[in-house]
Write an enzyme that holds these catalytic residues in place. Structure first.
Site, short mmCIF file in Angstrom:
data_model
loop_
_atom_site.label_atom_id
_atom_site.label_comp_id
_atom_site.label_asym_id
_atom_site.label_seq_id
_atom_site.Cartn_x
_atom_site.Cartn_y
_atom_site.Cartn_z
N SER A 183 0.79 -1.23 0.00
CA SER A 183 0.00 0.00 0.00
C SER A 183 0.82 1.28 0.00
O SER A 183 0.36 2.29 -0.51
CB SER A 183 -0.96 0.00 1.19
OG SER A 183 -0.23 -0.08 2.40
N HIS A 211 -4.97 -3.23 -3.10
CA HIS A 211 -4.53 -2.28 -4.11
C HIS A 211 -4.34 -2.91 -5.49
O HIS A 211 -3.83 -2.26 -6.40
CB HIS A 211 -3.23 -1.60 -3.67
CG HIS A 211 -3.45 -0.75 -2.46
ND1 HIS A 211 -3.96 0.52 -2.54
CD2 HIS A 211 -3.30 -1.02 -1.15
CE1 HIS A 211 -4.08 1.02 -1.32
NE2 HIS A 211 -3.69 0.10 -0.46
N LYS A 245 -11.56 1.09 -2.43
CA LYS A 245 -10.51 1.68 -3.25
C LYS A 245 -10.95 1.68 -4.72
O LYS A 245 -11.85 2.42 -5.06
CB LYS A 245 -9.19 0.98 -2.96
CG LYS A 245 -8.73 1.42 -1.55
CD LYS A 245 -7.63 0.66 -0.91
CE LYS A 245 -7.38 1.28 0.47
NZ LYS A 245 -6.74 0.38 1.41
C1 LIG Z 1 -6.94 0.09 2.85
C2 LIG Z 1 -6.35 -1.22 3.20
C3 LIG Z 1 -7.00 -2.10 4.05
C4 LIG Z 1 -8.23 -1.73 4.81
O1 LIG Z 1 -9.34 -1.61 4.01
P1 LIG Z 1 -10.52 -0.62 4.45
O2 LIG Z 1 -11.68 -1.06 3.68
O3 LIG Z 1 -10.05 0.76 4.12
O4 LIG Z 1 -10.69 -0.79 5.94
C5 LIG Z 1 -6.43 -3.34 4.24
N1 LIG Z 1 -5.28 -3.70 3.65
C6 LIG Z 1 -4.62 -2.85 2.84
C7 LIG Z 1 -3.35 -3.29 2.21
C8 LIG Z 1 -5.12 -1.59 2.60
O5 LIG Z 1 -4.45 -0.73 1.84
#
Ligand SMILES: *Cc1c(COP(=O)(O)O)cnc(C)c1O
Length: 398
Positions: A183, A211, A245
């Site tokens: 991330s 991602h 995302k």
């Molecule tokens: C954003 C993210 C999460 C958490 O997801 P949310 O839906 O925002 O709680 C988990 N793992 C990674 C690698 C992330 O980037």
């Protein structure tokens, strides 16, 4: 010492280390343009890689669901918070992940931490990549299993730990936990090699594709993420991701065997003891997923990679990026804050990423590219970035 004094001291300490954080109020959003403190800024920080968060079809789907169900889900999934939107989303997720079943959690954080905390037991081992997301770290720490951290993407150390774990816990399970796209660095895990190692040592694999979904994958099957792209989906025991995302909605999921999902219904506390996401959110996520799988999604994906190449060419950056996350490493916390401020003045929004999100002294601008950026936006952003870099260099002692 009084509690308030203690807090005051801690906050002063964070500020002295350039680790203070504040919430910036976004007053309006239109695509990659955001209004902050009355000023229109071009956003290079969101995870809305395909621009789906502003897609009218997601809004329409949410409105339709609100007409049928109201807004709030009113209770946890196991009480009366499961609607047809939630169940259909789960079916579609399972298909997209080439898994038997999937479970929709309120967030990706809840999915990772809730599942990892109960998957392994005393006498088992969890092997975790050093740069794994906080939600994976927190879940692994809550687990009763023994936890070992391996150096980022280091297959040799991972194998050493697998050998150690097999010897020390001959009857235990071993779980490898990693991300497909990291991330804060935007790099890829050597997934094929990790899958081979896990099979050689009879271990299990938990993969966070937060991602990668919508970005990597096979054409029109980009929800498959990196595992799908490499044809490894059926070798990943636990496939996790977020719908907040590239999908443009909210919530998290875990895909795996039907038996596993049934087990999670009984054991994953972040699922059981939490109000379900509103049906409108599930409906929006379903639409985001459908767009990703469609011809339109493929056009957005192409546009995204075109924009990534354009950014890299303008920055004279090589080699070709593996994701939409292109960090500009600045080291010192102060440098990243200065660069972020400089860019803000020029109308670009890219916050400084610092400890504890990344290690101390590894501060950076976490630049993200979206299909919704225009060529002109990217080019003027690169000009401002270079000016900010020149400014930083001029501040260095000679
Ligand atoms: C954003 C993210 C999460 C958490 O997801 P949310 O839906 O925002 O709680 C988990 N793992 C990674 C690698 C992330 O980037």
């Amino acid at each position: 010492m009084h509690f308030t004094e203690r807090i005051e001291r801690e906050l002063a300490k964070l500020k002295a280390q350039n680790l203070q954080r504040t919430l910036r109020c976004v007053e309006k959003v239109s695509g990659t343009e955001i209004v902050v403190a009355g000023k229109t800024l071009l956003n290079f920080s969101s995870n809305d890689y395909l621009g789906l968060a502003s897609h009218p079809a997601l809004q329409e789907a949410a409105v339709r669901a609100m007409c049928d169900f109201g807004f709030g889900a009113t209770a946890s999934r196991l009480i009366c918070g499961t609607t047809s939107e939630h169940l259909q989303l789960e079916e579609e997720l399972a298909v997209a992940k080439q898994a038997e079943a999937a479970l929709f959690f309120s967030t990706g954080y809840a999915a990772s931490s809730g599942v990892l905390s109960i998957l392994m037991e005393h006498g088992d081992v969890i092997l975790l990549d050093k740069l794994a997301h906080a939600s994976l770290v927190d879940g692994a720490r809550q687990s009763k299993a023994t936890l070992r951290i391996f150096r980022h993407n280091d297959l040799n150390q991972l194998e050493e730990q697998l050998q150690w774990a097999r010897k020390k816990f001959p009857c235990g399970e071993i779980l490898i936990v990693t991300e497909s796209i990291f991330s804060m660095d935007g790099d890829l895990a050597p997934l094929r090699e990790i899958a081979e190692l896990k099979e050689r040592y009879g271990a299990l694999l938990f993969l966070d594709e937060s991602h990668a979904i919508g970005i990597r994958g096979k054409p029109q099957r980009r929800m498959g993420g990196l595992a799908g792209e490499l044809g490894l989906s059926n070798r990943i025991d636990f496939q996790m991701g977020t719908l907040g995302k590239a999908v443009g909605a909210a919530g998290g999921y875990l895909a795996g065997s039907r038996q596993l999902i049934d087990y999670l219904l009984h054991r994953a506390r972040s699922f059981i003891f939490s109000t379900a996401q509103p049906p409108a959110v599930a409906a929006a996520a379903r639409t985001g997923l459908a767009i990703i799988n469609s011809n339109e999604g493929e056009i957005l994906n192409e546009q995204l990679w075109k924009n990534i190449s354009l950014f890299q060419a303008a920055m004279k950056q090589l080699p070709q990026a593996e994701s939409a996350i292109l960090p500009l490493f600045l080291g010192e916390e102060k440098n990243s804050l200065t660069a972020a401020e400089q860019l803000l003045e020029r109308g670009f929004y890219v916050p400084a990423i610092r400890y504890p999100t990344v290690a101390r002294g590894h501060a950076r601008l976490r630049i993200t590219i979206s299909a919704a950026h225009t060529e002109h936006t990217i080019k003027s952003f690169v000009m401002s970035l270079n000016l900010a870099r020149l400014f930083l260099q001029s501040m260095l002692p000679t």
